[in-house]
Design an enzyme around this catalytic site. Sequence first.
Site, mmCIF file in Angstrom:
data_model
loop_
_atom_site.group_PDB
_atom_site.id
_atom_site.type_symbol
_atom_site.label_atom_id
_atom_site.label_comp_id
_atom_site.label_asym_id
_atom_site.label_seq_id
_atom_site.Cartn_x
_atom_site.Cartn_y
_atom_site.Cartn_z
ATOM 1 N N HIS A 157 43.676 16.811 34.490
ATOM 2 C CA HIS A 157 44.196 16.893 33.128
ATOM 3 C C HIS A 157 44.318 18.348 32.676
ATOM 4 O O HIS A 157 44.385 18.627 31.478
ATOM 5 C CB HIS A 157 43.287 16.111 32.181
ATOM 6 C CG HIS A 157 43.264 14.648 32.478
ATOM 7 N ND1 HIS A 157 44.141 13.751 31.886
ATOM 8 C CD2 HIS A 157 42.510 13.917 33.333
ATOM 9 C CE1 HIS A 157 43.904 12.531 32.352
ATOM 10 N NE2 HIS A 157 42.916 12.603 33.238
ATOM 11 N N GLU B 278 22.953 45.785 35.187
ATOM 12 C CA GLU B 278 22.995 44.574 34.360
ATOM 13 C C GLU B 278 21.670 43.827 34.404
ATOM 14 O O GLU B 278 21.173 43.345 33.384
ATOM 15 C CB GLU B 278 24.125 43.652 34.842
ATOM 16 C CG GLU B 278 25.516 44.231 34.698
ATOM 17 C CD GLU B 278 25.992 44.912 35.966
ATOM 18 O OE1 GLU B 278 27.213 45.020 36.143
ATOM 19 O OE2 GLU B 278 25.146 45.353 36.776
ATOM 20 N N LYS C 231 17.991 43.565 44.707
ATOM 21 C CA LYS C 231 17.611 44.097 46.018
ATOM 22 C C LYS C 231 17.154 45.545 45.919
ATOM 23 O O LYS C 231 16.134 45.930 46.471
ATOM 24 C CB LYS C 231 18.789 43.981 46.978
ATOM 25 C CG LYS C 231 18.459 44.362 48.419
ATOM 26 C CD LYS C 231 19.704 44.390 49.298
ATOM 27 C CE LYS C 231 20.366 43.047 49.380
ATOM 28 N NZ LYS C 231 21.534 43.038 50.287
ATOM 29 N N LYS D 28 31.780 50.170 38.356
ATOM 30 C CA LYS D 28 30.405 50.515 37.985
ATOM 31 C C LYS D 28 30.260 52.015 37.751
ATOM 32 O O LYS D 28 29.601 52.452 36.802
ATOM 33 C CB LYS D 28 29.437 50.078 39.090
ATOM 34 C CG LYS D 28 29.275 48.576 39.253
ATOM 35 C CD LYS D 28 28.266 48.288 40.353
ATOM 36 C CE LYS D 28 28.043 46.808 40.559
ATOM 37 N NZ LYS D 28 27.051 46.544 41.628
ATOM 38 N N GLY E 172 24.634 39.560 48.864
ATOM 39 C CA GLY E 172 24.303 38.706 47.731
ATOM 40 C C GLY E 172 24.984 37.360 47.766
ATOM 41 O O GLY E 172 24.374 36.330 47.478
ATOM 42 N N ARG E 173 26.265 37.325 48.142
ATOM 43 C CA ARG E 173 27.006 36.061 48.128
ATOM 44 C C ARG E 173 26.584 35.138 49.266
ATOM 45 O O ARG E 173 26.974 33.975 49.301
ATOM 46 C CB ARG E 173 28.503 36.349 48.200
ATOM 47 C CG ARG E 173 28.930 37.176 49.414
ATOM 48 C CD ARG E 173 30.323 37.749 49.212
ATOM 49 N NE ARG E 173 30.768 38.617 50.294
ATOM 50 C CZ ARG E 173 30.457 39.903 50.398
ATOM 51 N NH1 ARG E 173 29.656 40.469 49.509
ATOM 52 N NH2 ARG E 173 30.923 40.642 51.390
ATOM 53 N N GLU F 66 35.278 38.136 47.565
ATOM 54 C CA GLU F 66 34.530 39.373 47.770
ATOM 55 C C GLU F 66 34.415 39.695 49.254
ATOM 56 O O GLU F 66 34.328 40.862 49.641
ATOM 57 C CB GLU F 66 33.132 39.270 47.136
ATOM 58 C CG GLU F 66 32.432 40.609 46.993
ATOM 59 C CD GLU F 66 31.187 40.534 46.132
ATOM 60 O OE1 GLU F 66 31.266 40.851 44.929
ATOM 61 O OE2 GLU F 66 30.118 40.144 46.653
#
Length: 526
Positions: free
Chosen positions: A387, A218, A212, A502, A269-270, A356
């Site tokens: 399992h 990253e 954005k 960050k 973002g999410r 978040e």
Amino acid sequence: MITWNNLDTLASFKELEKVERVNLVEAMTGESGAERVKNYSVPMAEGLTYNYAAKQVDDKVLAALAKLADEAQLAEKFEALYNGEVINTGEKRLVLHHMTRGQLGEAVEADGVDKRAFYTEQQAKIADFANKVHAGEITNGAGEKFTTVVQIGIGGSDLGPRAMYLALENWAKKNDTFKMEAKFISNVDPDDAAAVLNSIDVAHSIFVLVSKSGTTLETLTNESFVKDALKNAGLDASKHMIAVTSETSPLAKSDDYLAAFFMDDYIGGRYSSTSAVGGAVLSLAFGPEVFAQFLDGAAAEDVLSKNKDVFKNPAMLDALIGVYERNVLGYPSTAVLPYSQALSRFPAHLQQLDMESNGKSVNRFGEPVDYSTGPVIFGEPGTNGQHSFYQLLHQGTDIVPLQFVGYKNSQMATDVVIQDSTSQQKLCANVAAQIVAFACGKSDENRNKNFEGGRPSSIIIGEQVNPGSLGALLAHFENKVMFQGFVWNVNSFDQEGVQLGKVLAKRVLAHETEGALKVFSDLLNI
């Protein structure tokens, strides 16, 4: 008039705390359990159903939850959100992800433009671009068609779109809408990018850079990784890359990209899978028509979330039951258990979406709260989880509420009959059995084999994982998280908790460290 109050100041919450607890073992045993399964369900969009029969609630608890919904003004707060009020108080922003798939109320103008028109314009541009790529009108430098799309992004730019892609990949292949394979690069760990690049033909790959701000460390690091790979292959990176960014970012009008598609600050973002963040990669992978069906499913579920009657609003009811489990029954976590391999990464997406959003210890005004907020979310697809960690869920010291998702039909329609039943029937038998086993338990004189039961769960049941039902499922959980944030009086739409790490990482890279930070940096040879 809307008021924003802490949960523990609400009269309806105090009343809820006093309601007699439900004995789930008794409630779910025999005819009582059968009647609950029939009656405790709510229709969702796209043929889905939310069934909460195995939750630790009864009519008295549900009546108290309905009062809580009214006093907390959940429907009114959602209405304020989709009509464009500043709900994200931390960043002083509107919250408009619902508008990427439909307009629920009034027209909303921001930045001098109609936002619904802005989002539909971006979707149209993405559709046109994707169609031209599929038709061979947009090609690589050698005039050859692209066969693979690679998304470069982190957090919400990766988790949601990746989960949606994996959910629809086999469906698209079965229904002849599979256009391009998609890969995802997210982790700054160089092994992530290297593994993806070693698995594709870079000459026939188109890369979607999602940032954005255009400054995400990253993502830009991985972009450089990809550009080096393209350069080493003798390719012009500008012929292989597109950007999904904001109109004001440095990526927006750069000659380094074939095209740029825009998002804005009003979509976190999410919550961005239904925006250009998911739209570009999913339209390239499956075609714009499939992405449009996905949006339609989400829009239909959003409409249900407007309903002021909590018993006709599955997301609101799911949210309220979750608040009851967290704040009255004291359960600290929730397991999301999809009995569909297509949803293998859906729990990972929900981890970010939920934790978040509601992992907050101060309210919307920055004041500490004296009650629990968002639970820990984890999960895996069944039957793998059975399992793995189900031992703790069945017999551990903590009760963990469970959220199952199950489908009557597989995506590929490829199956085999073994011992008089198909694989799909075996899968569905397992989820049905688990719900009852968790709720009812089993008495045994051998304490190792004794199951106390009383472990609550809900299930969302659908016909099949397809674009429409996936959109509805996504919107259900987005709206559930939103309603819970309203109840807890927290801001579900900022994420300051990701920032401190960050900042410190930048100090480490600049060698501006001291104390423990310096020692850890030295131990890691930075």
